[in-house]
Design an enzyme around this catalytic site. Structure first.
Site, PDB file in Angstrom:
ATOM      1  N   ASN A  17       0.796  -1.228   0.000  1.00  0.00           N
ATOM      2  CA  ASN A  17       0.000   0.000   0.000  1.00  0.00           C
ATOM      3  C   ASN A  17       0.827   1.277   0.000  1.00  0.00           C
ATOM      4  O   ASN A  17       0.271   2.364  -0.162  1.00  0.00           O
ATOM      5  CB  ASN A  17      -1.006   0.019   1.171  1.00  0.00           C
ATOM      6  CG  ASN A  17      -2.021  -1.093   1.035  1.00  0.00           C
ATOM      7  OD1 ASN A  17      -2.652  -1.220  -0.010  1.00  0.00           O
ATOM      8  ND2 ASN A  17      -2.153  -1.936   2.048  1.00  0.00           N
ATOM      9  N   ASN A  80      10.564  -0.429   4.979  1.00  0.00           N
ATOM     10  CA  ASN A  80       9.234  -0.143   5.521  1.00  0.00           C
ATOM     11  C   ASN A  80       8.331  -1.257   5.004  1.00  0.00           C
ATOM     12  O   ASN A  80       7.884  -1.226   3.855  1.00  0.00           O
ATOM     13  CB  ASN A  80       8.711   1.223   5.078  1.00  0.00           C
ATOM     14  CG  ASN A  80       7.367   1.541   5.738  1.00  0.00           C
ATOM     15  OD1 ASN A  80       6.723   0.667   6.325  1.00  0.00           O
ATOM     16  ND2 ASN A  80       6.941   2.797   5.624  1.00  0.00           N
ATOM     17  N   ALA A  83       2.134  -3.087   6.590  1.00  0.00           N
ATOM     18  CA  ALA A  83       1.402  -3.947   7.526  1.00  0.00           C
ATOM     19  C   ALA A  83       2.094  -5.287   7.751  1.00  0.00           C
ATOM     20  O   ALA A  83       1.875  -5.928   8.788  1.00  0.00           O
ATOM     21  CB  ALA A  83      -0.024  -4.157   7.021  1.00  0.00           C
ATOM     22  N   GLU A 104      14.640  -0.579  10.138  1.00  0.00           N
ATOM     23  CA  GLU A 104      13.182  -0.548   9.932  1.00  0.00           C
ATOM     24  C   GLU A 104      12.718   0.900   9.997  1.00  0.00           C
ATOM     25  O   GLU A 104      13.111   1.633  10.896  1.00  0.00           O
ATOM     26  CB  GLU A 104      12.523  -1.372  11.044  1.00  0.00           C
ATOM     27  CG  GLU A 104      11.007  -1.293  11.039  1.00  0.00           C
ATOM     28  CD  GLU A 104      10.395  -2.116  12.179  1.00  0.00           C
ATOM     29  OE1 GLU A 104      11.062  -3.067  12.683  1.00  0.00           O
ATOM     30  OE2 GLU A 104       9.263  -1.816  12.560  1.00  0.00           O
ATOM     31  N   HIS A 106       9.250   3.670   9.586  1.00  0.00           N
ATOM     32  CA  HIS A 106       7.816   3.921   9.445  1.00  0.00           C
ATOM     33  C   HIS A 106       7.584   5.418   9.349  1.00  0.00           C
ATOM     34  O   HIS A 106       8.226   6.198  10.060  1.00  0.00           O
ATOM     35  CB  HIS A 106       7.028   3.363  10.634  1.00  0.00           C
ATOM     36  CG  HIS A 106       7.170   1.883  10.738  1.00  0.00           C
ATOM     37  ND1 HIS A 106       6.515   1.023   9.888  1.00  0.00           N
ATOM     38  CD2 HIS A 106       7.940   1.117  11.544  1.00  0.00           C
ATOM     39  CE1 HIS A 106       6.867  -0.214  10.178  1.00  0.00           C
ATOM     40  NE2 HIS A 106       7.737  -0.190  11.174  1.00  0.00           N
ATOM     41  N   ARG A 113      -0.253   4.432  17.791  1.00  0.00           N
ATOM     42  CA  ARG A 113      -1.453   4.045  17.028  1.00  0.00           C
ATOM     43  C   ARG A 113      -2.106   2.805  17.644  1.00  0.00           C
ATOM     44  O   ARG A 113      -1.905   2.523  18.814  1.00  0.00           O
ATOM     45  CB  ARG A 113      -1.069   3.843  15.550  1.00  0.00           C
ATOM     46  CG  ARG A 113      -0.464   5.107  14.926  1.00  0.00           C
ATOM     47  CD  ARG A 113      -0.163   4.932  13.465  1.00  0.00           C
ATOM     48  NE  ARG A 113      -1.380   4.699  12.688  1.00  0.00           N
ATOM     49  CZ  ARG A 113      -1.396   4.296  11.411  1.00  0.00           C
ATOM     50  NH1 ARG A 113      -0.254   4.091  10.777  1.00  0.00           N
ATOM     51  NH2 ARG A 113      -2.529   4.110  10.783  1.00  0.00           N
TER      52      ARG A 113
END
Ligand code: CA2
Length: 158
Positions: A17, A80, A83, A104, A106, A113
């Site tokens: 996405n 990244n 999900a 990593e 994000h 969140r």
């Protein structure tokens, strides 16, 4: 002009996405498109002496393939996993198996969140995690990677 042949290669890999960046949910993920982000990463990398190549896939197996294929030609990964961060033991195993330094990243602060975003499988194999700074998370990760690789090479043989 920097000679990219003499630069260390880094793969910036984006997961599911993230091809939609800049088109929806700008309040969470910002207004920069994936193509613009990739261009920025190349420029940030060049300034740090890193030749950045970028890839994105919505498919878990293709992300595993990309990591395995990059092993021969790259010195590290900025990942990244979208999900898949929160679900994928396959990506964790791929990063462990390839055994190159991985950071990593994000865009959003995953710890601020929903609960299901708080756990990352990838983090167990990463040298570090940058989250919550929008596209700057990638810039910070590239800076950290450049420092990590230069301290690793200056310690080699010590
Ligand atoms: O904050 C991040 O970078 C995430 O990796 C983004 C993932 C999310 O599942 C992670 O928990 C945190 C989602 C990427 C979706 O990207 C979109 C971008 C624009 C519009 C819609 C989705």
């Amino acid at each position: 002009m920097v000679n990219s042949a003499s630069m260390t290669s880094i793969l910036v890999l984006n997961g599911p996405n993230l091809n939609l960046l800049g088109t929806r949910e700008p309040d969470i993920y910002g207004a920069t498109t994936l193509a613009e982000l990739e261009e920025l990463c190349s420029g940030w990398g060049e300034a740090l002496g890193l030749a950045v190549s970028c890839a994105q896939s919505n498919h878990e197996g293709e992300l595993v393939d990309a990591l395995q294929a990059a092993r021969a030609t790259h010195a590290g990964f900025i990942v990244n996993a979208g999900a898949f961060t929160h679900t994928s033991i396959a990506l964790l195993d791929a990063i462990r198996g390839v055994a190159l330094p991985t950071i990593e990243v994000h865009l959003s602060n995953i710890h601020g969140r929903e609960e299901f975003r708080h756990h990352s499988y990838i983090a167990q194999a990463a040298i570090g995690v940058v989250a919550g700074f929008g596209i700057d998370s990638y810039r910070l990760a590239l800076e950290a990677m450049a420092r990590h690789l230069s301290s690793a090479s200056s310690n080699a043989g010590a």
